[in-house]
Design a protein around this motif. Structure first.
Motif, PDB file in Angstrom:
ATOM      1  N   ASP A   1      20.304  -2.043  20.665  1.00 57.04           N
ATOM      2  CA  ASP A   1      20.465  -0.973  19.690  1.00 57.04           C
ATOM      3  C   ASP A   1      19.366   0.074  19.904  1.00 57.04           C
ATOM      4  OD1 ASP A   1      22.087  -0.225  17.305  1.00 57.04           O
ATOM      5  OD2 ASP A   1      20.113  -0.152  16.361  1.00 57.04           O
ATOM      6  N   VAL A   2      19.771   1.340  19.954  1.00 54.37           N
ATOM      7  CA  VAL A   2      18.830   2.432  20.224  1.00 54.37           C
ATOM      8  C   VAL A   2      18.829   3.363  19.017  1.00 54.37           C
ATOM      9  CG1 VAL A   2      18.328   4.400  21.719  1.00 54.37           C
ATOM     10  CG2 VAL A   2      19.191   2.277  22.715  1.00 54.37           C
ATOM     11  N   PRO A   3      17.731   3.413  18.259  1.00 54.47           N
ATOM     12  CA  PRO A   3      17.707   4.291  17.080  1.00 54.47           C
ATOM     13  C   PRO A   3      17.836   5.765  17.429  1.00 54.47           C
ATOM     14  CG  PRO A   3      15.555   3.240  17.436  1.00 54.47           C
ATOM     15  CD  PRO A   3      16.505   2.620  18.400  1.00 54.47           C
ATOM     16  N   ARG A   4      17.228   6.178  18.567  1.00 53.86           N
ATOM     17  CA  ARG A   4      17.381   7.534  19.087  1.00 53.86           C
ATOM     18  C   ARG A   4      17.078   7.472  20.579  1.00 53.86           C
ATOM     19  NH1 ARG A   4      13.077  10.531  20.196  1.00 53.86           N
ATOM     20  NH2 ARG A   4      14.188  12.473  19.790  1.00 53.86           N
ATOM     21  N   CYS A   5      17.623   8.427  21.327  1.00 51.51           N
ATOM     22  CA  CYS A   5      17.400   8.483  22.768  1.00 51.51           C
ATOM     23  C   CYS A   5      16.486   9.666  23.066  1.00 51.51           C
ATOM     24  CB  CYS A   5      18.723   8.618  23.511  1.00 51.51           C
ATOM     25  SG  CYS A   5      18.531   8.802  25.297  1.00 51.51           S
ATOM     26  N   ALA A   6      15.353   9.399  23.709  1.00 48.17           N
ATOM     27  CA  ALA A   6      14.340  10.431  23.920  1.00 48.17           C
ATOM     28  C   ALA A   6      14.808  11.544  24.843  1.00 48.17           C
ATOM     29  CB  ALA A   6      13.069   9.800  24.482  1.00 48.17           C
ATOM     30  N   ILE A   7      15.775  11.266  25.717  1.00 41.58           N
ATOM     31  CA  ILE A   7      16.221  12.313  26.647  1.00 41.58           C
ATOM     32  C   ILE A   7      17.502  12.998  26.174  1.00 41.58           C
ATOM     33  CG2 ILE A   7      15.096  11.209  28.617  1.00 41.58           C
ATOM     34  CD1 ILE A   7      17.844  10.236  29.546  1.00 41.58           C
ATOM     35  N   ALA A   8      18.066  12.567  25.039  1.00 40.12           N
ATOM     36  CA  ALA A   8      19.302  13.165  24.538  1.00 40.12           C
ATOM     37  C   ALA A   8      19.008  14.417  23.725  1.00 40.12           C
ATOM     38  CB  ALA A   8      20.076  12.159  23.688  1.00 40.12           C
ATOM     39  N   ASP A   9      19.938  15.347  23.766  1.00 40.42           N
ATOM     40  CA  ASP A   9      19.880  16.548  22.944  1.00 40.42           C
ATOM     41  C   ASP A   9      19.697  16.143  21.472  1.00 40.42           C
ATOM     42  OD1 ASP A   9      21.289  18.683  21.173  1.00 40.42           O
ATOM     43  OD2 ASP A   9      21.113  19.712  23.087  1.00 40.42           O
ATOM     44  N   PRO A  10      18.859  16.842  20.713  1.00 41.99           N
ATOM     45  CA  PRO A  10      18.649  16.482  19.302  1.00 41.99           C
ATOM     46  C   PRO A  10      19.928  16.413  18.483  1.00 41.99           C
ATOM     47  CG  PRO A  10      16.991  18.071  20.012  1.00 41.99           C
ATOM     48  CD  PRO A  10      17.971  17.947  21.148  1.00 41.99           C
ATOM     49  N   ARG A  11      20.921  17.231  18.824  1.00 42.09           N
ATOM     50  CA  ARG A  11      22.184  17.182  18.087  1.00 42.09           C
ATOM     51  C   ARG A  11      22.891  15.842  18.294  1.00 42.09           C
ATOM     52  NH1 ARG A  11      24.795  22.448  20.649  1.00 42.09           N
ATOM     53  NH2 ARG A  11      23.457  21.710  22.373  1.00 42.09           N
ATOM     54  N   ILE A  12      22.752  15.280  19.488  1.00 46.13           N
ATOM     55  CA  ILE A  12      23.353  13.980  19.764  1.00 46.13           C
ATOM     56  C   ILE A  12      22.623  12.896  18.984  1.00 46.13           C
ATOM     57  CG2 ILE A  12      23.644  12.235  21.576  1.00 46.13           C
ATOM     58  CD1 ILE A  12      24.397  14.475  23.481  1.00 46.13           C
ATOM     59  N   ASN A  13      21.302  12.966  18.922  1.00 46.20           N
ATOM     60  CA  ASN A  13      20.556  11.964  18.166  1.00 46.20           C
ATOM     61  C   ASN A  13      20.902  11.998  16.680  1.00 46.20           C
ATOM     62  OD1 ASN A  13      18.968  10.427  20.008  1.00 46.20           O
ATOM     63  ND2 ASN A  13      17.700  12.233  20.374  1.00 46.20           N
ATOM     64  N   ALA A  14      21.116  13.195  16.137  1.00 45.04           N
ATOM     65  CA  ALA A  14      21.525  13.295  14.732  1.00 45.04           C
ATOM     66  C   ALA A  14      22.888  12.636  14.517  1.00 45.04           C
ATOM     67  CB  ALA A  14      21.557  14.756  14.299  1.00 45.04           C
ATOM     68  N   ALA A  15      23.815  12.877  15.451  1.00 45.85           N
ATOM     69  CA  ALA A  15      25.144  12.261  15.340  1.00 45.85           C
ATOM     70  C   ALA A  15      25.076  10.752  15.524  1.00 45.85           C
ATOM     71  CB  ALA A  15      26.080  12.879  16.381  1.00 45.85           C
ATOM     72  N   LEU A  16      24.189  10.289  16.402  1.00 46.61           N
ATOM     73  CA  LEU A  16      24.045   8.856  16.648  1.00 46.61           C
ATOM     74  C   LEU A  16      23.691   8.116  15.368  1.00 46.61           C
ATOM     75  CD1 LEU A  16      23.734   6.433  18.611  1.00 46.61           C
ATOM     76  CD2 LEU A  16      21.353   7.153  18.949  1.00 46.61           C
ATOM     77  N   GLY A  17      22.766   8.653  14.578  1.00 42.80           N
ATOM     78  CA  GLY A  17      22.390   8.005  13.331  1.00 42.80           C
ATOM     79  C   GLY A  17      23.543   7.922  12.349  1.00 42.80           C
TER      80      GLY A  17
END
Length: 431
Positions: free
Chosen positions: A151-167
């Motif tokens: 499980d990855v809470p956020r991905c450091a190399i992903a676009d911030p918009r993708i990290n927001a959607a991931l959560g």
């Protein structure tokens, strides 16, 4: 086996650090040049061994603390523990060594690495793997060397918009009564707009999940699609299918749909296109062949400077997008064909031949296509590669078939990983 003290000296293709023990190369994931470690040998081969870093005794000068809490366990990034300058140095060095060793390229023809403007938050497309059980849901990546999901809470190399959607999707999908049926969640962004999400299901009726997710996705501003069944049928839920990227100067805009390909580093893709245009050096009369053309990433910028461009791509939906992109950008001299790249250089050749052939194949390279190019004999070839060993393999028959390598340049589209893109120019005849 008792751990042994080992000094790591270099990095190898694939990302592992390398040290030597009694003359045998030991490959160690997570190591850095200059490290002194306690290493446990986990696999012995005749000419080398594989080890695990048991304890770091002395840190190498390029080592840093990786920002990602799951680095080392996650199989995504290999080099977060290296300063970006150290990563760049070794990418350039490994690329040059691969071409020198496999096809004898003179070092003076190998240009410096084009470094990325951003080492974090650059990735515009990410595939998150899923693992479900009763009351559990992990959304992230495969663990290193396995198919279990971390499980990855956020991905450091992903676009911030993708990290927001991931959560949000982790929250929405956790606890749904369909354990094991959600296989993967693809997220992508363009240069403008929101996030496009494709949720992959096993053989499952998509309607109940669509009813649940659609209002949530619509409120968040996401485009949502469900992909299901053995034939990969796409079920649209809400939002616009196409993402749009901006390329070229003057800027043009290209759209691509779910399942289509666009480079994951949009800033470096723009720079790569600039290098292609400069290397092509077109005057407005040339006939250009673009193999593995996708949705027109190189074809359409080149068409503005050529007499005619023929684009070839085996994935038919991308050809539909390439034609749409030509129309929306007022390009009338680019023709696109949905067919395999193999034999296309001969099939579409005119009496005057090709002035330029460009190819951007997948990681496996284009060995069969190279045979066609040797026969078709375009005056110049631009080879965009994402894998140095297959590039070197493919260059050999070109160099033996009458072509001269003018230069080759590595380009960093993938910071924090060991992967390297490159652009190589070949000309017909001796230098």
């Amino acid at each position: 086996m008792t751990p042994v003290r080992l000094r790591l000296d270099t990095l190898a293709y694939g990302g592992n650090a390398v040290g030597r023990l009694q003359g045998k190369a030991i490959f160690v994931p997570g190591g850095a040049p200059g490290d002194e470690i306690l290493c446990r040998i986990v696999r012995e081969k005749k000419r080398f061994a594989e080890g695990e870093l048991e304890e770091l005794l002395v840190a190498g000068p390029g080592r840093r603390t990786p920002p990602c809490p799951v680095f080392g366990d996650c199989g995504g990034c290999q080099w977060q523990h290296l300063d970006y300058g150290e990563q760049s140095l070794w990418k350039e060095r490994i690329f040059a060594e691969t071409l020198r060793r496999q096809c004898g390229i003179d070092e003076s023809l190998l240009l410096p690495l084009a470094i990325a403007p951003e080492e974090w938050g650059y990735r515009s497309r990410v595939q998150f793997k899923c693992s479900q059980g009763e009351g559990t849901f992990d959304l992230g990546f495969y663990r290193r060397g396995s198919h279990s999901v971390i499980d990855v809470p956020r991905c450091a190399i992903a676009d911030p918009r993708i990290n927001a959607a991931l959560g949000l999707f982790r929250h929405w999908l956790r606890g749904l009564p369909i354990p094991g049926r959600i296989l993967q969640v693809d997220m992508a962004v363009g240069d403008t707009g929101g996030v496009r999400v494709v949720v992959h299901l096993a053989d499952e009726d998509p309607v109940p999940l669509a009813r649940y997710l659609t209002p949530l996705a619509r409120e968040a501003g996401f485009a949502l699609f469900l992909q299901f069944g053995r034939k990969g049928a796409l079920h649209p839920c809400c939002g616009v299918a196409d993402l749009t990227i901006g390329i070229g100067a003057p800027e043009m805009f290209l759209g691509y749909g779910p399942g289509g390909f666009a480079q994951v580093n949009l800033a470096q893709n723009r720079y790569l296109i600039q290098l292609v245009e400069e290397a092509a050096d077109l005057t407005g009369t040339e006939r250009v062949l673009d193999l593995f053309c996708g949705m027109g990433n190189f074809s359409l910028p080149l068409a503005r400077r050529a007499g005619e461009v023929i684009g070839v791509e085996g994935f038919a939906p991308s050809i539909v997008k390439a034609r749409d992109n030509a129309l929306r950008n007022g390009i009338g001299n680019a023709v696109f064909h949905a067919c395999p790249a193999e034999s296309a250089a001969l099939r579409f050749r005119s009496a005057g031949g090709w002035d330029l052939a460009l190819l951007d194949p997948p990681r496996a390279g284009a060995f069969e296509v190279i045979k066609d190019l040797v026969r078709a004999r375009p005056r110049r070839i631009l080879y965009v590669s994402c894998d140095p060993p297959t590039l070197a393999r493919d260059l050999v028959p070109l160099l033996q078939g009458g072509y001269t390598l003018a230069w080759s340049r590595p380009i960093d589209l993938f910071p924090q990983t060991c992967h390297t893109e490159s652009l190589t120019l070949l000309t017909l005849g001796p230098r």
